[in-house]
Design an enzyme around this catalytic site. Structure first.
Site, PDB file in Angstrom:
ATOM      1  N   SER A 144       1.085  -1.308   0.099  1.00  0.00           N
ATOM      2  CA  SER A 144       0.212   0.172  -0.041  1.00  0.00           C
ATOM      3  C   SER A 144       0.811   1.155  -0.140  1.00  0.00           C
ATOM      4  O   SER A 144       1.844   1.232   0.333  1.00  0.00           O
ATOM      5  CB  SER A 144      -0.908  -0.074   1.407  1.00  0.00           C
ATOM      6  OG  SER A 144      -1.517   1.023   1.361  1.00  0.00           O
ATOM      7  N   TYR A 157      -3.413  -0.908  10.066  1.00  0.00           N
ATOM      8  CA  TYR A 157      -3.197  -0.991   8.624  1.00  0.00           C
ATOM      9  C   TYR A 157      -1.951  -0.546   8.267  1.00  0.00           C
ATOM     10  O   TYR A 157      -1.298  -1.157   7.599  1.00  0.00           O
ATOM     11  CB  TYR A 157      -4.471  -0.437   7.811  1.00  0.00           C
ATOM     12  CG  TYR A 157      -4.324  -0.950   6.357  1.00  0.00           C
ATOM     13  CD1 TYR A 157      -4.771  -1.976   5.759  1.00  0.00           C
ATOM     14  CD2 TYR A 157      -3.771   0.377   5.546  1.00  0.00           C
ATOM     15  CE1 TYR A 157      -4.589  -2.226   4.502  1.00  0.00           C
ATOM     16  CE2 TYR A 157      -3.787   0.098   4.202  1.00  0.00           C
ATOM     17  CZ  TYR A 157      -4.075  -1.171   3.631  1.00  0.00           C
ATOM     18  OH  TYR A 157      -4.160  -1.385   2.306  1.00  0.00           O
TER      19      TYR A 157
END
Length: 257
Positions: A144, A157
């Site tokens: 990400s 996350y």
């Protein structure tokens, strides 16, 4: 010369029942691969397999946090197809954003278990299968933009994706001697099941991505991320390893931190 970039290759795609994973299943099979879709969402996974053709894709139900199930998923693939060339470790979860002062450690543990431990287990067992068969394979992990910077994603996350990038780099160093490449693909905000419950949420995520992104005139879709994963999975990237390929329209390069 064949235009099929994965002709004759066998691939496992985790999180393949929806989102980026499902797009990768379609793209990889379009390019000649046989794919095992690994996910806990059985109905969705079976539907994806049927949509591309049961001669091209199979579904295997697996909880990535359970190492025995991971080992069995790899074993199923090798027994069915004779080898494993590509692992696209894409399964992931994301908690709801919130204040760090209210950090939910149960959610934190769950996020780390899926996003990091699950990836580590699949890399371990996929690499073992590749080494046993003498396969110079490719392992790709969905990281990400949050693997490089803080801010865009929720706390657990973000921590998990930073850890996953470290795992990619460590595995690159440890598996290179076997001819196995390990890379990450790092998208910006893309509307998938991980962050979008319905059409309204999809619209909100895409509007956020368009408003905050650097590259204008393009809306980031799961297909764009799958195409980057295809490049890293294929021999087009034969001397690329240890990299984190950003699919973020320049966000991580020029966005102030």
């Amino acid at each position: 010369m064949s235009g099929l970039r994965l002709d004759g290759k066998i691939a496992i795609i985790t999180g393949g029942a929806s989102g980026i994973g499902a797009e990768a299943v379609r793209l990889f099979t379009d390019h000649g691969a046989k794919v095992v879709i690994v996910d806990f969402q059985e109905e969705l996974g079976q539907n994806v397999a049927v949509s591309v053709g049961k001669d091209k894709a199979s579904f295997y139900r697996c909880d990535v946090t359970n190492e025995k199930e991971v080992e069995n998923a790899v074993k199923f693939t090798v027994e069915k197809y004779g080898k494993l060339d590509v692992l696209f470790s894409n399964a992931g979860v994301m908690e709801q954003p919130g204040s760090f002062l209210d950090l939910n450690l149960e959610q934190f543990d769950r996020t780390m278990a899926v996003n990091v431990r699950g990836a580590a287990a699949f890399i371990k067992h996929a690499a073992r299968a590749m080494v046993e068969k003498g396969t110079r394979g490719s392992i790709v992990c969905t990281t990400s933009v949050a693997s490089e910077i803080g801010g865009p994603g929720p706390h657990a996350y973000t921590a998990s994706k930073h850890a996953l990038l470290g795992l990619v780099k460590s595995a690159c160093g440890g598996l290179g001697k076997y001819g196995i490449r390990v890379n990450g693909v790092a998208p910006y905000a893309v509307a998938t099941a991980i962050n979008s419950r319905d059409e309204e949420t999809v619209r909100m995520v895409e509007e956020y991505s368009a408003a905050t992104g650097i590259l204008k005139g393009v809306v980031l879709k799961a297909r764009h991320v799958a195409e980057a994963a295809l490049f890293l999975a294929s021999d087009d990237s034969a001397y690329v390893s240890g990299q984190n390929l950003a699919v973020d329209g320049g966000y991580s390069v020029v966005k102030p931190i």
